[in-house]
Design a protein around this motif. Structure first.
Motif, PDB file in Angstrom:
ATOM      1  N   THR A 145      61.104-108.536 -64.800  1.00  0.00           N
ATOM      2  CA  THR A 145      60.146-108.721 -63.716  1.00  0.00           C
ATOM      3  C   THR A 145      60.672-108.067 -62.445  1.00  0.00           C
ATOM      4  N   THR A 146      59.798-107.349 -61.744  1.00  0.00           N
ATOM      5  CA  THR A 146      60.166-106.629 -60.526  1.00  0.00           C
ATOM      6  C   THR A 146      59.139-106.905 -59.442  1.00  0.00           C
ATOM      7  N   GLU A 147      59.616-107.048 -58.212  1.00  0.00           N
ATOM      8  CA  GLU A 147      58.710-107.040 -57.076  1.00  0.00           C
ATOM      9  C   GLU A 147      58.767-105.667 -56.430  1.00  0.00           C
ATOM     10  N   VAL A 169      63.570-109.268 -60.075  1.00  0.00           N
ATOM     11  CA  VAL A 169      63.419-110.722 -60.070  1.00  0.00           C
ATOM     12  C   VAL A 169      64.199-111.299 -61.246  1.00  0.00           C
ATOM     13  N   GLU A 184      55.439-106.924 -64.324  1.00  0.00           N
ATOM     14  CA  GLU A 184      56.198-107.430 -65.476  1.00  0.00           C
ATOM     15  C   GLU A 184      56.902-106.274 -66.178  1.00  0.00           C
ATOM     16  N   HIS A 218      53.811-106.230 -54.816  1.00  0.00           N
ATOM     17  CA  HIS A 218      53.193-106.334 -56.143  1.00  0.00           C
ATOM     18  C   HIS A 218      54.249-106.839 -57.124  1.00  0.00           C
ATOM     19  N   ARG A 219      53.925-107.883 -57.852  1.00  0.00           N
ATOM     20  CA  ARG A 219      54.825-108.352 -58.909  1.00  0.00           C
ATOM     21  C   ARG A 219      54.431-107.659 -60.208  1.00  0.00           C
ATOM     22  N   LYS A 224      50.652-100.512 -62.172  1.00  0.00           N
ATOM     23  CA  LYS A 224      50.909-101.876 -62.636  1.00  0.00           C
ATOM     24  C   LYS A 224      50.344-102.092 -64.041  1.00  0.00           C
TER      25      LYS A 224
END
Length: 403
Positions: free
Chosen positions: A308-310, A304, A202, A199-200, A344
């Motif tokens: 931003t995180t994965e 990222v 923000e 899941h990306r 999320k």
């Protein structure tokens, strides 16, 4: 798990449920500067000092099932290839040919007897040794013994594979400390991959880690799933060495002994405490493992960029017969997806608020102190002398770490 540790956890659960004020040994948790989540210089220090110098989760040894099996690992920002040698040992190398730096494999995964650069075909065996150089006649005094692939630390504990770019780092087992004993009940060598979800989000990676180090939010964010199952008033936490942690929340009484997994797919090595609670381990810097009796996940928060995180969920379960993943395990992934959707939806607005002029230092409670413990480990990993002005957290909770 050690009987004394289990007894301590159960006693703490009862104390937490009974208290009506902060515990006698609690202190006001010092403020956490909001700029830690937004400062670009802080983020660059994290990438260099944390993700290039700590043990990072890469998978389960069963994913390299045979000699010659390899996988790329790029989460630290550097191209790394992890390969099982013909001697059956897992090793990691930088995916960089010693000739002119091209990758020795461009495939994400595969099986090969040699890793061969697709630029000029220099070829390496699965132990990283240079084995073939086309047109070697044109190289003066070529010493192939001195041109092996550059190694990266790769160690396996209980079937779980970690890599570390710091050649001087402590061993994985020493780094994990008490977690090595406390997670034994999951029987890592008997696990098998179920699947992967990415899941990306923000939000800064630390905001994501913070969210998995407390259950204070479940009544608000997860009212129709986690809040129905777990009693957030029972939460008991332990600050462990090296930024690691343990968080245990008791299941509600009416569901405490209700089987969540069928007998066919139950993990018999898991003890009663883990069955009656949700117990998760935080492994610094970016891994959270919520233990369970069936399929369970290793959650990794990969940065990222600074906002931003994965979120990568690698799911595992006890070995089963056949190639097809049991439907019961797949249903667990689907159920967890609903929880992740709620998280999320929550995180991106938080990041926006933290970046706003109105953002102030975070005032967290004693029951959220694992967040401060994690943030303090971030500071120690970066190096206090390198921290940008005004970003450090206090040392006030250092004495609460359970050695």
């Amino acid at each position: 798990m050690d009987v004394a540790v289990e007894q301590t956890i159960r006693e703490r659960i009862e104390m937490e449920k009974a208290r009506t004020a902060p515990p006698d040994d609690a202190i006001a948790v010092p403020l956490i500067p909001a700029t830690r989540y937004t400062n670009p210089d802080f983020f660059e220090l994290e990438m260099q000092q944390i993700f290039h110098r700590n043990w990072l989760f890469a998978g389960h040894e069963s994913e390299w099932a045979e000699p010659g099996a390899y996988q790329l690992f790029t989460r630290s920002g550097a191209p790394i290839v992890i390969v099982r040698g013909q001697d059956n040992v897992l090793r990691a190398f930088y995916n960089s040919c010693r000739h002119r730096g091209a990758p020795v494999t461009r495939d994400v995964c595969g099986v090969a007897k040699r890793l061969t650069c697709q630029y000029h075909s220099w070829s390496y065996d699965t132990q990283g040794k240079l084995k073939a150089v086309p047109d070697s006649r044109s190289f003066v005094d070529l010493d192939t013994d001195d041109l092996a692939l550059v190694p990266v630390r790769c160690e396996v504990w209980q079937g779980w594979v970690f890599v570390n770019e710091d050649s001087e780092a402590d061993s994985l087992v020493n780094f994990l400390g008490p977690i090595c004993e406390q997670m034994l009940d999951i029987n890592g060598p008997g696990m098998r991959r179920v699947g992967r979800q990415i899941h990306r989000v923000e939000a800064n990676w630390k905001l994501m880690v913070d969210a998995f180090l407390e259950v204070y939010h479940i009544r608000t964010v997860h009212p129709d799933n986690a809040a129905l199952l777990y009693d957030d008033q029972s939460v008991t936490v332990s600050m462990l060495p090296n930024g690691h942690s343990r968080l245990t929340t008791e299941k509600r009484e009416e569901l405490r002994d209700f089987p969540m997994v069928s007998d066919q797919y139950d993990n018999p090595s898991v003890g009663l405490l883990w069955r009656q609670t949700s117990t998760s381990f935080g492994i610094f810097p970016n891994l959270v493992v919520p233990m369970d009796t069936g399929a369970f996940t290793f959650l990794s928060m990969w940065p990222v960029d600074q906002r931003t995180t994965e979120l990568e969920l690698n799911w595992f379960a006890p070995e089963w017969q056949g190639d097809e993943v049991p439907e019961e395990h797949l249903q667990r992934l689907e159920l967890f997806d609903t929880v992740m959707a709620q998280d999320k939806a929550n995180m991106a607005p938080i990041q926006a608020s933290v970046e706003s002029p109105g953002a102030q230092p975070f005032q967290i409670g004693w029951h959220e102190r694992l967040i401060h413990h994690f943030q303090r480990a971030v500071d120690l990993s970066i190096g206090p002398d390198l921290l940008p002005a005004g970003t450090a957290v206090s040392t006030a909770l250092d004495s609460y770490v359970e050695r």
